[in-house]
Enzyme design. Structure first.
Site, PDB file in Angstrom:
ATOM      1  N   THR A  28       0.850  -1.196   0.000  1.00  0.00           N
ATOM      2  CA  THR A  28       0.000   0.000   0.000  1.00  0.00           C
ATOM      3  C   THR A  28       0.888   1.249   0.000  1.00  0.00           C
ATOM      4  O   THR A  28       1.949   1.253   0.618  1.00  0.00           O
ATOM      5  CB  THR A  28      -0.881  -0.012   1.268  1.00  0.00           C
ATOM      6  OG1 THR A  28      -1.685  -1.197   1.235  1.00  0.00           O
ATOM      7  CG2 THR A  28      -1.798   1.204   1.336  1.00  0.00           C
ATOM      8  N   GLY A  29       0.414   2.302  -0.667  1.00  0.00           N
ATOM      9  CA  GLY A  29       1.158   3.566  -0.653  1.00  0.00           C
ATOM     10  C   GLY A  29       1.517   4.006  -2.065  1.00  0.00           C
ATOM     11  O   GLY A  29       1.195   3.332  -3.045  1.00  0.00           O
ATOM     12  N   ASP A  81       6.174  -4.250  -1.610  1.00  0.00           N
ATOM     13  CA  ASP A  81       5.591  -3.144  -0.833  1.00  0.00           C
ATOM     14  C   ASP A  81       6.652  -2.080  -0.561  1.00  0.00           C
ATOM     15  O   ASP A  81       7.857  -2.349  -0.628  1.00  0.00           O
ATOM     16  CB  ASP A  81       5.041  -3.693   0.500  1.00  0.00           C
ATOM     17  CG  ASP A  81       4.114  -2.711   1.202  1.00  0.00           C
ATOM     18  OD1 ASP A  81       3.858  -1.611   0.665  1.00  0.00           O
ATOM     19  OD2 ASP A  81       3.624  -3.061   2.298  1.00  0.00           O
ATOM     20  N   GLY A  82       6.191  -0.893  -0.232  1.00  0.00           N
ATOM     21  CA  GLY A  82       7.079   0.214   0.143  1.00  0.00           C
ATOM     22  C   GLY A  82       7.411   0.174   1.622  1.00  0.00           C
ATOM     23  O   GLY A  82       7.094  -0.781   2.327  1.00  0.00           O
ATOM     24  N   ALA A  83       8.061   1.256   2.084  1.00  0.00           N
ATOM     25  CA  ALA A  83       8.399   1.381   3.508  1.00  0.00           C
ATOM     26  C   ALA A  83       8.597   2.851   3.836  1.00  0.00           C
ATOM     27  O   ALA A  83       8.860   3.668   2.943  1.00  0.00           O
ATOM     28  CB  ALA A  83       9.660   0.599   3.837  1.00  0.00           C
ATOM     29  N   ASP A  84       8.495   3.159   5.116  1.00  0.00           N
ATOM     30  CA  ASP A  84       8.754   4.529   5.565  1.00  0.00           C
ATOM     31  C   ASP A  84      10.216   4.711   5.951  1.00  0.00           C
ATOM     32  O   ASP A  84      10.775   5.791   5.804  1.00  0.00           O
ATOM     33  CB  ASP A  84       7.836   4.857   6.753  1.00  0.00           C
ATOM     34  CG  ASP A  84       6.384   4.764   6.340  1.00  0.00           C
ATOM     35  OD1 ASP A  84       5.997   5.501   5.421  1.00  0.00           O
ATOM     36  OD2 ASP A  84       5.652   3.934   6.899  1.00  0.00           O
ATOM     37  N   GLY A  95       3.644   1.598   7.754  1.00  0.00           N
ATOM     38  CA  GLY A  95       2.362   1.993   8.347  1.00  0.00           C
ATOM     39  C   GLY A  95       2.038   3.459   8.180  1.00  0.00           C
ATOM     40  O   GLY A  95       1.026   3.931   8.697  1.00  0.00           O
ATOM     41  N   GLY A  96       2.898   4.183   7.433  1.00  0.00           N
ATOM     42  CA  GLY A  96       2.590   5.589   7.147  1.00  0.00           C
ATOM     43  C   GLY A  96       1.217   5.724   6.499  1.00  0.00           C
ATOM     44  O   GLY A  96       0.508   6.706   6.708  1.00  0.00           O
ATOM     45  N   GLU A 103      -0.448  -5.531   5.893  1.00  0.00           N
ATOM     46  CA  GLU A 103       0.869  -5.646   5.240  1.00  0.00           C
ATOM     47  C   GLU A 103       1.720  -6.693   5.957  1.00  0.00           C
ATOM     48  O   GLU A 103       2.405  -7.493   5.319  1.00  0.00           O
ATOM     49  CB  GLU A 103       1.572  -4.284   5.248  1.00  0.00           C
ATOM     50  CG  GLU A 103       0.908  -3.276   4.332  1.00  0.00           C
ATOM     51  CD  GLU A 103       1.464  -1.866   4.451  1.00  0.00           C
ATOM     52  OE1 GLU A 103       1.227  -1.074   3.534  1.00  0.00           O
ATOM     53  OE2 GLU A 103       2.113  -1.542   5.458  1.00  0.00           O
TER      54      GLU A 103
HETATM   55  C1  5RP Z   1       1.569   1.922   4.138  1.00  0.00           C
HETATM   56  C2  5RP Z   1       3.034   1.747   4.138  1.00  0.00           C
HETATM   57  C3  5RP Z   1       3.803   2.316   2.987  1.00  0.00           C
HETATM   58  O1  5RP Z   1       4.532   1.302   2.403  1.00  0.00           O
HETATM   59  C4  5RP Z   1       4.718   3.392   3.477  1.00  0.00           C
HETATM   60  O2  5RP Z   1       3.956   4.363   4.193  1.00  0.00           O
HETATM   61  C5  5RP Z   1       5.472   4.065   2.332  1.00  0.00           C
HETATM   62  O3  5RP Z   1       4.600   4.832   1.572  1.00  0.00           O
HETATM   63  P1  5RP Z   1       5.041   5.527   0.220  1.00  0.00           P
HETATM   64  O4  5RP Z   1       5.331   4.455  -0.755  1.00  0.00           O
HETATM   65  O5  5RP Z   1       3.819   6.356  -0.155  1.00  0.00           O
HETATM   66  O6  5RP Z   1       6.237   6.388   0.508  1.00  0.00           O
HETATM   67  O7  5RP Z   1       3.622   1.159   5.012  1.00  0.00           O
HETATM   68  O8  5RP Z   1       0.985   1.452   5.330  1.00  0.00           O
END
Ligand code: 5RP
Length: 218
Positions: A28-29, A81-84, A95-96, A103
């Site tokens: 997600t993101g 998936d992405g990450a913060d 979890g941003g 996830e």
């Molecule tokens: C969502 C997440 C996202 O992977 C994380 O917040 C990164 O977001 P982005 O790809 O918009 O920078 O953990 O719950």
């Protein structure tokens, strides 16, 4: 290259991990959204996807990409998936976007977790990004008190409800020197659904988009 272009470059590199017949777990993101859009170009090659949020499910369906129920999909070969934040050990804060629980479930049920991000997300120590914790609403105050005892400053994410009907506490001032231990400690607080530390199940591959191209850490 701006930050969004770096995210897209990482997402493009992750496409190489998609093999014929796979069921792919989808994060997600904004970075995961790039991956979804790119996956649409090879959608005939895969058997389907499992989404980690309602938002990602909607985006996948808008591209005509089949979305399956996690309970019937079996073990997934791949999760993207992405990450913060990420360390070089591929321990993550996520979890941003508030989808951390689903996830974490999809990551746990996947053979390979490919994390995609721009290189500003690479840190020496996790915790500068406010740590998200999904909490059962009735436990908000008690969990917040326990987090203060651990040295953190929790703040309710206002106007936000998770896909599971819960709240998010975003915790500042956490210097997470031992991510595995901190993940265990916070997850053991009654009322916590999930903490956004991904250390017990870290990423297997980290693809970082940068000014000078894509870097891969394993
Ligand atoms: C969502 C997440 C996202 O992977 C994380 O917040 C990164 O977001 P982005 O790809 O918009 O920078 O953990 O719950």
């Amino acid at each position: 290259m701006n930050q969004d272009e770096m995210k897209r470059a990482a997402a493009e590199a992750a496409l190489e991990y998609v093999e014929p017949g796979m069921i792919v777990g989808i994060g997600t993101g904004s970075t995961a959204n790039h991956f979804i859009d790119l996956l649409a170009t090879v959608k005939g090659k895969i058997d389907g996807t499992v989404a980690s949020s309602v938002a990602s499910e909607d985006r996948l369906k808008s591209h005509g990409i089949p979305v399956m129920d996690f309970n019937t999909a079996g073990e997934l070969s791949l999760y993207v998936d992405g990450a913060d934040e990420s360390t070089k050990f591929l321990h993550l804060i996520k979890g941003g976007g508030g989808a951390l629980t689903r996830e974490k479930i999809v990551a746990a049920g996947s053979e390979k977790f490919v994390c995609i991000a721009d290189d500003t997300k690479l840190v020496d120590v996790l915790g500068e990004f406010p740590l998200p914790i999904e909490v059962i609403p009735m436990a908000q105050s008690m969990v917040a008190r326990e987090i203060v005892k651990l040295g953190g400053t929790p703040e309710l994410r206002t106007g936000f409800t998770t896909d599971n009907g819960n709240i998010i506490l975003d915790v500042r001032n956490m210097e997470i020197l031992n991510p595995v231990e901190m993940e265990t400690t916070i997850n053991q607080i009654a009322g916590v659904v999930t903490v956004g530390i991904f250390a017990h199940r870290p990423a297997d591959v980290l693809i970082l988009g940068s000014e000078s191209g894509v870097k891969v850490l394993t």
